[in-house]
Scaffold this motif. Sequence first.
Motif, PDB file in Angstrom:
ATOM      1  N   ARG A 235      21.011  33.898   0.385  1.00 10.00           N
ATOM      2  CA  ARG A 235      22.467  34.833   0.694  1.00 10.00           C
ATOM      3  C   ARG A 235      23.214  35.025  -0.754  1.00 10.00           C
ATOM      4  N   ASN A 295      26.843  36.334   0.511  1.00  7.80           N
ATOM      5  CA  ASN A 295      26.908  36.436   1.851  1.00  7.80           C
ATOM      6  C   ASN A 295      27.091  35.249   2.527  1.00  7.80           C
ATOM      7  N   SER A 297      27.304  32.860   6.507  1.00  6.07           N
ATOM      8  CA  SER A 297      26.977  32.960   7.935  1.00  6.07           C
ATOM      9  C   SER A 297      28.003  33.271   8.697  1.00  6.07           C
ATOM     10  N   THR A 298      29.359  33.242   8.318  1.00  2.41           N
ATOM     11  CA  THR A 298      30.463  33.539   8.861  1.00  2.41           C
ATOM     12  C   THR A 298      30.592  35.054   9.151  1.00  2.41           C
TER      13      THR A 298
END
Length: 503
Positions: A235, A295, A297-298
């Motif tokens: 991420r 980035n 996860s939400t």
Amino acid sequence: MFGYAGGYPQPLLTPAMLAALQNIPGMSAAGGDIEITEKTSTQHKVGGQLDLQYDFDDGGLLRYIKVGGKIVDSRRMVTNRGYGVDYSSSIQTLSDLGVISGSYSPVFPGKGYNWSIPIIDQGALFQLYNQIAQSLGGMNATLTTCGGNPINAYNCNTQKATENVYAGYAMADLQTGDLEIIPGVRFEHTDVSNTFWYIPRDDNNVRLVGSFQSNKATFNEALPSVLLNYRPDARTVVRGAVWTSYERPPFLELGGGSSETVSNSGGLQVVTVTVGNPNLKPITSLNLDASAERNFSTGTSVSVAGYYKRLHNYIYDAGNTAGVTNSTGTGGVITVAPANGGSGNVYGIEFTFQQRFTAMPAPFDGLGVSGNFTRQWTRVDLLGDGTRMDRIQNAPDYLGNLQLFYAKGPVNFDVTYSYSGSYVSVYDTLSKKATWDDVWVRPVGRVGLHAGLQVGRFAKLDLSVSNLFNAETYWAHIGRHSLAVSDIVNSGTTSLLTGTIKF
């Protein structure tokens, strides 16, 4: 001469002046002429490119190497010619010309400009011009450019250039753990040949018949670079780069025509020759970039970036002439040619984010918001001698965008607000060797929206509205905080409905 209403300049007119303005077709046109300027610009370009890549599959440090080359040949020509004819002395008013087909009334609704202006029938205007020109021997018989001599008039504003670019590069991709390293180098060789018209003058400063002359410019630039990509997890990515770039001088400054004037100073005859300069250096830049992106996860994505550019041999535009010129020569001949400025710095920081509300209940899970903001600083030595430091032309300090969007199923929709801060467009427009008379462009904020609907598998409808709230498109004036000599463009609101069918 002017007052202001809502920032817009309003002419202060006497009743007689206003009455004349409201009857433009009745204004005197006695003893006038019609002028036409014909401008042509052409470019032909051909080229080829070859890229080769070799991949290493052994899992080692080196993942691949890549080399390539490109050849581009272009030929360009620009010219403009002026034509003019005098019409009959029996024509007394603009209405007598027979080219007015109506009026715009008022000329600018809602802004206090309550008079009308005529609509010109362009076909009728050209018909009148051609009728007079034919009686004089045809279009070319009415050439007026550069003093009217037919040979000079036809050629004096013609400039031709050929540009041959040969470029090659080599790069590699190295991977060590989570770090990717991409070193490379590009070399570019450019040959520019310019052809232009030169008009000499006699001792009485009268133009003589000119001739085509030419010059050549060559540029060789090696442009190394190193790019770094660090991905500690799926991420996150951190990027860095050190790279070089360059920009060749404009064609018109390398060989944009040549002219001379003759004058007398203290009893000495002085010939001033104005020429292009094929020895101009390109603007070169050492660039540093760094950024980090994450980035979540939400549905959240954020990034921050910074950049720095070190410029050398700065060149800027001053309308139809070079921004910096050097005068050389002694005695009776002085040569004036474009010159490079000095060094400069550009640096800034940028923030970007996006949030998708995927956790919301349907149908709101298609909503999202995104935006970016840039703050930059620029400073450059305009003349190359340290006496005038200023910001770079056409470079706002602030830039930003904010967008609310929806995308789910066959429907997508977005509303975008775009902002561009103020900037300098012309240096020292009154030639006062100062900064107070720089031309500034005011900040601009605009709202646009777009809606799209997918109809079945093959059809789509889109509606776009630009500048929803009718903001000024462009507003320039002399001085950063004044409205002097305002130049305003209000292009209005534009709507576009399109339908697309794919087979």
